[in-house]
Design an enzyme around this catalytic site. Sequence first.
Site, PDB file in Angstrom:
ATOM      1  CG  HIS A 159      -1.974  -0.978   1.233  1.00 25.94           C
ATOM      2  ND1 HIS A 159      -3.082  -0.871   2.051  1.00 25.94           N
ATOM      3  CD2 HIS A 159      -2.152  -2.125   0.530  1.00 25.94           C
ATOM      4  CE1 HIS A 159      -3.898  -1.890   1.836  1.00 25.94           C
ATOM      5  NE2 HIS A 159      -3.346  -2.670   0.928  1.00 25.94           N
ATOM      6  CD  GLU A 194      -2.038   4.122   3.281  1.00 22.76           C
ATOM      7  OE1 GLU A 194      -1.767   3.505   2.222  1.00 22.76           O
ATOM      8  OE2 GLU A 194      -3.164   4.113   3.794  1.00 22.76           O
ATOM      9  CB  CYS A 224      -6.623  -0.475   5.273  1.00 22.38           C
ATOM     10  SG  CYS A 224      -4.902  -1.050   5.195  1.00 22.38           S
ATOM     11  CB  CYS A 269      -2.069   1.587   6.217  1.00 21.60           C
ATOM     12  SG  CYS A 269      -1.685   0.766   4.641  1.00 21.60           S
TER      13      CYS A 269
END
Length: 165
Positions: A68, A70, A98, A101
């Site tokens: 992801h 992040e 999410c 993260c």
Amino acid sequence: MEDDGDDEAVLDLPGGNPHDRWMRLALDEARAAAAEDEVPVGAIVVAGGRVIASAHNQRERLADPTAHAEMIALTQAAAAVGSWRLEGCTLYVTLEPCPMCAGAILQARVPRVVWGAADPKAGAVESLYRLFEDPRLNHRVDHVGRVLADECGRMLSEFFRGKRG
């Protein structure tokens, strides 16, 4: 929460909302993700008034469920500061983090997160969970949500609309 104050000077810059300025850089990363046929989420990390990390989703390219925006940005930022502790940093991301993260953000001791579009299906800051404010955890994260939310959300909606045909 300790803060070295460097980012506070950035927040007082003249000429509009500085969160918008940084979020636009995260949106540039989201556009790069879309160009690679990745879900268009972008992230940057700011410290001392400058970008020290920038990334976008790369799950497809790297065949990595943890890739992801992040997560990649946090790894880059840790390398840039030479520590896993990202105190004094602000993470800007175009989509509400999410649970994975948000957990990494908490583990990295990031004091501040600014996010764009809400994520009603996986958001762990306000939508489904409130991990940044959970009193059972040993760290809290200040957060500002829905910065340039329309633009961030529109990019995601257009991407998924294109996928559905």
